[in-house]
Structures are given as C-alpha cells and as structure tokens.
Design a protein around this motif. Structure first.
Motif, PDB file in Angstrom:
ATOM      1  N   MET A 107       0.618  -1.219  -0.042  1.00 54.11           N
ATOM      2  CA  MET A 107      -0.040  -0.229  -0.080  1.00 54.11           C
ATOM      3  C   MET A 107       0.960   1.296   0.001  1.00 54.11           C
ATOM      4  N   PRO A 108       0.631   1.935  -1.039  1.00 50.82           N
ATOM      5  CA  PRO A 108       1.549   3.240  -0.981  1.00 50.82           C
ATOM      6  C   PRO A 108       1.322   4.347   0.281  1.00 50.82           C
ATOM      7  N   ILE A 109       2.485   4.877   0.575  1.00 49.60           N
ATOM      8  CA  ILE A 109       2.413   5.692   1.816  1.00 49.60           C
ATOM      9  C   ILE A 109       2.813   7.025   1.373  1.00 49.60           C
ATOM     10  N   ASP A 110       2.488   7.851   2.620  1.00 46.70           N
ATOM     11  CA  ASP A 110       2.571   9.500   2.479  1.00 46.70           C
ATOM     12  C   ASP A 110       4.267   9.716   2.831  1.00 46.70           C
ATOM     13  N   ALA A 111       4.731  10.142   1.738  1.00 45.22           N
ATOM     14  CA  ALA A 111       6.066  10.484   1.913  1.00 45.22           C
ATOM     15  C   ALA A 111       6.563  11.751   2.462  1.00 45.22           C
ATOM     16  N   LYS A 112       5.464  12.456   3.153  1.00 49.40           N
ATOM     17  CA  LYS A 112       5.411  13.478   4.048  1.00 49.40           C
ATOM     18  C   LYS A 112       5.141  13.229   5.407  1.00 49.40           C
ATOM     19  N   ALA A 113       4.712  12.126   5.664  1.00 55.19           N
ATOM     20  CA  ALA A 113       4.471  11.680   7.185  1.00 55.19           C
ATOM     21  C   ALA A 113       5.909  11.402   7.822  1.00 55.19           C
ATOM     22  N   PRO A 114       5.911  11.523   9.045  1.00 55.27           N
ATOM     23  CA  PRO A 114       7.198  11.549   9.956  1.00 55.27           C
ATOM     24  C   PRO A 114       7.415  10.208   9.702  1.00 55.27           C
ATOM     25  N   TYR A 115       8.679   9.827   9.921  1.00 51.84           N
ATOM     26  CA  TYR A 115       9.606   8.826   9.815  1.00 51.84           C
ATOM     27  C   TYR A 115       8.767   7.592  10.945  1.00 51.84           C
ATOM     28  N   ASP A 116       8.873   6.467  10.329  1.00 46.88           N
ATOM     29  CA  ASP A 116       8.167   5.383  11.296  1.00 46.88           C
ATOM     30  C   ASP A 116       9.087   4.667  11.758  1.00 46.88           C
ATOM     31  N   PRO A 117       9.724   4.594  12.766  1.00 45.38           N
ATOM     32  CA  PRO A 117      10.929   3.543  13.128  1.00 45.38           C
ATOM     33  C   PRO A 117      10.593   2.078  13.513  1.00 45.38           C
ATOM     34  N   ALA A 118       9.401   1.794  12.918  1.00 45.40           N
ATOM     35  CA  ALA A 118       9.063   0.436  12.992  1.00 45.40           C
ATOM     36  C   ALA A 118       8.949  -0.184  11.654  1.00 45.40           C
ATOM     37  N   ASN A 119       9.169   0.762  10.406  1.00 48.80           N
ATOM     38  CA  ASN A 119       9.289   0.044   9.368  1.00 48.80           C
ATOM     39  C   ASN A 119      10.432  -0.616   8.866  1.00 48.80           C
ATOM     40  N   ILE A 120       9.969  -1.870   7.832  1.00 46.04           N
ATOM     41  CA  ILE A 120      10.707  -3.011   7.775  1.00 46.04           C
ATOM     42  C   ILE A 120      12.441  -2.746   7.500  1.00 46.04           C
ATOM     43  N   PHE A 121      12.642  -1.645   6.807  1.00 48.60           N
ATOM     44  CA  PHE A 121      14.113  -1.118   6.473  1.00 48.60           C
ATOM     45  C   PHE A 121      14.638  -0.736   8.104  1.00 48.60           C
ATOM     46  N   ALA A 122      14.022  -0.147   8.778  1.00 46.32           N
ATOM     47  CA  ALA A 122      14.642   0.421   9.979  1.00 46.32           C
ATOM     48  C   ALA A 122      14.865  -0.866  10.937  1.00 46.32           C
ATOM     49  N   ARG A 123      14.094  -1.825  10.867  1.00 48.11           N
ATOM     50  CA  ARG A 123      14.478  -3.148  11.658  1.00 48.11           C
ATOM     51  C   ARG A 123      15.698  -3.951  10.932  1.00 48.11           C
ATOM     52  N   ILE A 124      15.755  -3.968   9.810  1.00 49.50           N
ATOM     53  CA  ILE A 124      16.814  -4.462   8.972  1.00 49.50           C
ATOM     54  C   ILE A 124      18.145  -3.687   9.541  1.00 49.50           C
ATOM     55  N   ILE A 125      18.166  -2.581   9.452  1.00 53.97           N
ATOM     56  CA  ILE A 125      19.325  -1.664   9.944  1.00 53.97           C
ATOM     57  C   ILE A 125      19.624  -2.038  11.382  1.00 53.97           C
ATOM     58  N   ARG A 126      18.835  -2.092  12.274  1.00 53.60           N
ATOM     59  CA  ARG A 126      18.944  -2.687  13.779  1.00 53.60           C
ATOM     60  C   ARG A 126      19.479  -3.987  13.893  1.00 53.60           C
ATOM     61  N   GLY A 127      19.126  -4.742  12.766  1.00 53.51           N
ATOM     62  CA  GLY A 127      19.503  -6.171  12.928  1.00 53.51           C
ATOM     63  C   GLY A 127      18.529  -6.958  13.547  1.00 53.51           C
ATOM     64  N   GLU A 128      17.383  -6.612  13.438  1.00 49.93           N
ATOM     65  CA  GLU A 128      16.126  -7.396  13.852  1.00 49.93           C
ATOM     66  C   GLU A 128      15.592  -8.092  12.864  1.00 49.93           C
ATOM     67  N   LEU A 129      15.940  -7.997  11.665  1.00 45.51           N
ATOM     68  CA  LEU A 129      15.461  -8.814  10.611  1.00 45.51           C
ATOM     69  C   LEU A 129      16.634  -9.121   9.726  1.00 45.51           C
ATOM     70  N   PRO A 130      16.674 -10.478   9.055  1.00 45.63           N
ATOM     71  CA  PRO A 130      18.084 -11.014   8.098  1.00 45.63           C
ATOM     72  C   PRO A 130      17.718  -9.992   6.899  1.00 45.63           C
ATOM     73  N   ASN A 131      18.787 -10.210   6.218  1.00 45.24           N
ATOM     74  CA  ASN A 131      18.954  -9.670   4.829  1.00 45.24           C
ATOM     75  C   ASN A 131      20.097 -10.132   4.179  1.00 45.24           C
TER      76      ASN A 131
END
Length: 125
Positions: A1-25
């Motif tokens: 589902m497309p998102i609003d690029a002007k919305a505040p950053y969501d630290p729960a997004n999948i890429f934030a979780r990858i950066i934090r090492g919570e999800l593998p890549n």
C-alpha cells in the motif's frame, strides 16, 4: 500500500528493523551511512536495495536533512553496488519511488538497482 512521503518517519518500518539487525538480509554492501541488500522478491536477475542508515522517508526528506557525508556515502554506495553486482556491464536502472503516486511502499528512502536483463519501457501504461 503506497505511503505518504510527507508523514513522519516510522521507526517500525521493515528497513529500520533490518538496519537495527532485527530482521535478516543478504547484504551486498555496508558502509558507515548506507546498507545495500538483495530484494526478497526480485524483479530482475540483479535487484538490490540501497538505503541510508538514517531516518529518512524520501528523497525530499533526505536531501533536506541529511549531512553532506550521508549524501555522498549514499550516492557512492549506489554506484558501487552497480559495479559490485556487474549491473554496470550491460546497463542498469535506478528506481526510487516517492509517495503515493510514485508507488512508495516502505516509508524509508531506498533505491532499487535493477540489471541483468533488458528492463523494458520507463513506465508501464
């Protein structure tokens, strides 16, 4: 589902979780300010995502708020990924979807590096 690029950053997004090492890549490249990894649903033989490690929703957000070091590192990482994957040998496409009409689905700036096959027209009709 497309998102609003002007919305505040969501630290729960999948890429934030990858950066934090919570999800593998499957990492292709990691630098001080950027991370590149294989897309889990590739659309071409070469399909790598390059993301800044900072909390940026879109190109607009990134170019307004990122430091010169982050911007330089990110742009260089995109080029390095193209060379590392061999995408540069025959040509490649960079794609960054921004906002609802652009089809952005993850609220974290990312660039797709596509290659390894003819990629067709710029836009589907």
């Amino acid at each position: 589902m497309p998102i609003d690029a002007k919305a505040p950053y969501d630290p729960a997004n999948i890429f934030a979780r990858i950066i934090r090492g919570e999800l593998p890549n499957r990492t292709v490249l990691e630098t001080e300010h950027s991370l590149a990894f294989h897309d889990i649903n590739p659309l071409a033989p070469i399909h790598v995502l390059v993301i800044p490690k900072g909390n940026y929703v879109s190109w607009d957000d990134f170019t307004e708020k990122a430091s010169e070091a982050e911007i330089t590192d990110f742009v260089r990482a995109v080029g390095q990924v193209a060379r590392m994957t061999g995408a540069d040998a025959q040509g490649y496409r960079l794609l960054s979807n921004v906002g609802k009409r652009g089809g952005q689905e993850v609220p974290h700036l990312h660039v797709h590096v596509f290659g390894g096959q003819p990629l067709g027209p710029m836009l589907a009709r």
